[in-house]
Design an enzyme around this catalytic site. Structure first.
Site, PDB file in Angstrom:
ATOM      1  N   ASN A 133      22.417   0.886  41.644  1.00 58.96           N
ATOM      2  CA  ASN A 133      23.742   0.272  41.524  1.00 58.96           C
ATOM      3  C   ASN A 133      24.760   1.366  41.831  1.00 58.96           C
ATOM      4  OD1 ASN A 133      26.110  -0.966  40.867  1.00 58.96           O
ATOM      5  ND2 ASN A 133      25.649  -1.256  38.694  1.00 58.96           N
ATOM      6  N   TRP A 134      25.292   1.317  43.046  1.00 58.14           N
ATOM      7  CA  TRP A 134      26.234   2.367  43.464  1.00 58.14           C
ATOM      8  C   TRP A 134      27.594   2.224  42.787  1.00 58.14           C
ATOM      9  CZ3 TRP A 134      25.744   3.029  49.550  1.00 58.14           C
ATOM     10  CH2 TRP A 134      24.473   3.534  49.848  1.00 58.14           C
ATOM     11  N   LYS A 135      27.844   1.063  42.177  1.00 60.25           N
ATOM     12  CA  LYS A 135      29.157   0.773  41.557  1.00 60.25           C
ATOM     13  C   LYS A 135      30.264   1.016  42.594  1.00 60.25           C
ATOM     14  CE  LYS A 135      27.105   1.740  37.113  1.00 60.25           C
ATOM     15  NZ  LYS A 135      27.230   2.205  35.742  1.00 60.25           N
TER      16      LYS A 135
ATOM     17  N   HIS B 274      26.954  -7.436  34.760  1.00 63.38           N
ATOM     18  CA  HIS B 274      26.913  -6.020  34.373  1.00 63.38           C
ATOM     19  C   HIS B 274      27.937  -5.804  33.252  1.00 63.38           C
ATOM     20  CE1 HIS B 274      27.251  -1.691  34.487  1.00 63.38           C
ATOM     21  NE2 HIS B 274      26.086  -1.680  35.107  1.00 63.38           N
TER      22      HIS B 274
ATOM     23  N   GLU C   8      30.027  -3.606  32.769  1.00 65.27           N
ATOM     24  CA  GLU C   8      31.370  -3.237  33.251  1.00 65.27           C
ATOM     25  C   GLU C   8      32.143  -4.476  33.678  1.00 65.27           C
ATOM     26  OE1 GLU C   8      29.892  -0.354  36.045  1.00 65.27           O
ATOM     27  OE2 GLU C   8      29.232   0.892  34.349  1.00 65.27           O
TER      28      GLU C   8
ATOM     29  N   GLU D 101      20.510  -3.188  29.718  1.00 66.01           N
ATOM     30  CA  GLU D 101      21.265  -1.936  29.829  1.00 66.01           C
ATOM     31  C   GLU D 101      22.094  -1.718  28.569  1.00 66.01           C
ATOM     32  OE1 GLU D 101      21.882  -0.884  34.278  1.00 66.01           O
ATOM     33  OE2 GLU D 101      23.575  -2.054  33.604  1.00 66.01           O
TER      34      GLU D 101
ATOM     35  N   GLY E 151      25.962   5.841  31.872  1.00 66.91           N
ATOM     36  CA  GLY E 151      26.854   6.908  32.325  1.00 66.91           C
ATOM     37  C   GLY E 151      27.125   7.956  31.262  1.00 66.91           C
TER      38      GLY E 151
ATOM     39  N   SER F 199      21.321   5.741  32.216  1.00 67.81           N
ATOM     40  CA  SER F 199      20.971   7.156  32.419  1.00 67.81           C
ATOM     41  C   SER F 199      19.510   7.363  32.815  1.00 67.81           C
ATOM     42  CB  SER F 199      21.330   7.976  31.172  1.00 67.81           C
ATOM     43  OG  SER F 199      22.722   7.905  30.915  1.00 67.81           O
TER      44      SER F 199
ATOM     45  N   GLY G  86      22.389   3.848  37.962  1.00 74.49           N
ATOM     46  CA  GLY G  86      23.739   4.137  38.437  1.00 74.49           C
ATOM     47  C   GLY G  86      23.805   5.529  39.044  1.00 74.49           C
ATOM     48  N   GLY G  87      24.279   6.489  38.259  1.00 74.49           N
ATOM     49  CA  GLY G  87      24.545   7.849  38.745  1.00 74.49           C
ATOM     50  C   GLY G  87      23.426   8.454  39.590  1.00 74.49           C
TER      51      GLY G  87
HETATM   52  P1  13P Z   1      23.843   5.110  34.834  1.00 72.25           P
HETATM   53  O1  13P Z   1      22.468   5.201  35.428  1.00 72.25           O
HETATM   54  O2  13P Z   1      24.871   5.919  35.572  1.00 72.25           O
HETATM   55  O3  13P Z   1      23.833   5.363  33.357  1.00 72.25           O
HETATM   56  O4  13P Z   1      24.321   3.589  35.028  1.00 72.25           O
HETATM   57  C1  13P Z   1      23.487   2.581  34.609  1.00 72.25           C
HETATM   58  C2  13P Z   1      24.035   1.319  35.127  1.00 72.25           C
HETATM   59  O5  13P Z   1      25.048   0.824  34.679  1.00 72.25           O
HETATM   60  C3  13P Z   1      23.319   0.693  36.248  1.00 72.25           C
HETATM   61  O6  13P Z   1      23.794  -0.607  36.446  1.00 72.25           O
END
Ligand code: 13P
Length: 253
Positions: free
Chosen positions: A9-11, A97, A99, A169, A175, A215, A236-237
């Site tokens: 997930n590149w966000k 998600h 967010e 999640e 994050g 994470s 994500g990251g």
């Molecule tokens: P991180 O891997 O950066 O913690 O993000 C997780 C996430 O929200 C994937 O959708």
């Protein structure tokens, strides 16, 4: 074996040049997918055609969207519908998600509508759930997540629910560098599967992939994915670094 999935997930990250570079690096980094394994890239919508083109010759690799609108067409300025995404090669759409739930006030009822829109065009929803820190500290995460599943998903028929991928999640692990331990992940994944079994029966619950997100990195992926009810990750990251994400793909069971 049910599908094991490494989903990126590149966000809202990367310029077009950076996105292109990352995909090139990934293609050049050794990673392998067996028949029951998939890699999915949920890129910003504007980069979907680029990603579809770059990944066209890869088997078991898919490009996903991070969201869609619940209606298929109409006067919804700035929005993108599920059929529009399908028309440019998207087969998976991330929904709910944390967010989006938090910053865009997406409710369970809205997500139920979005799920219907995605399933109506035979795409795969990646449905996110997970509790905030206060709920985890109070020890009520099972009840919290169960309500998200019931309100968002349980209007689906058995034939529909098997097409859904679930991503658990915990918000406190997103994050933050703080990962749920593999025991914590296994415990709640098993609980989610038991809730699915109660609603739809054990055979169907066993077919549904449940990804862990929060994470996930190359250094912890193998341990997390080795748990029997953890069927991969939503990342994500670490998905923004080619060597990290390739290692995460290689950690799938
Ligand atoms: P991180 O891997 O950066 O913690 O993000 C997780 C996430 O929200 C994937 O959708």
């Amino acid at each position: 074996m049910r599908k094991q999935i490494a989903a990126a997930n590149w966000k809202m990250n990367l310029t077009s040049v950076e996105a292109s570079q990352l995909l090139n690096e990934l293609l050049a980094t050794p990673h392998s997918l067996q028949a029951h394994q998939e890699a999915i890239f949920a890129v910003p919508a504007i980069y979907i055609p680029l990603a579809v083109e770059k990944l066209a010759n890869q088997s078991n690799v898919f490009v996903a969207a991070q969201n869609c609108h619940q209606k298929s067409t109409g006067a919804y300025t700035g929005e993108i519908s599920a059929p529009m995404l399908a028309s440019v090669g998207v087969k998976h759409i991330v929904l709910g998600h944390s967010e989006r739930r938090e910053y865009f006030a997406e409710s369970d009822a809205l997500l139920a509508e979005k799920l219907n829109a995605v399933l109506a065009i035979d795409s795969t929803p990646i449905f996110c759930c997970g509790e905030p820190l206060a709920i985890r500290e109070a020890g009520t995460q099972n009840v919290f997540v169960e309500a998200q599943l019931k309100n968002g998903l349980f209007h689906l028929t058995a034939a529909q629910i098997v097409k859904v991928v679930i991503a658990y999640e915990p918000i406190w692990a997103i994050g933050t560098g703080k990962t749920a331990s593999s025991e914590q992940a296994q415990e709640i994944h098993a609980y989610i599967r038991s809730v699915l079994a109660t609603q739809y029966g054990e055979a169907i619950a066993q077919e549904i992939s449940i990804l862990y997100g929060g994470s996930v990195k190359a250094s912890n992926a193998k341990e997390l994915f080795s748990q029997p009810d953890v069927d991969g990750g939503l990342v994500g990251g670490a998905s923004l670094i080619a060597t990290e994400f390739a290692a995460i793909i290689n950690a799938l069971k």
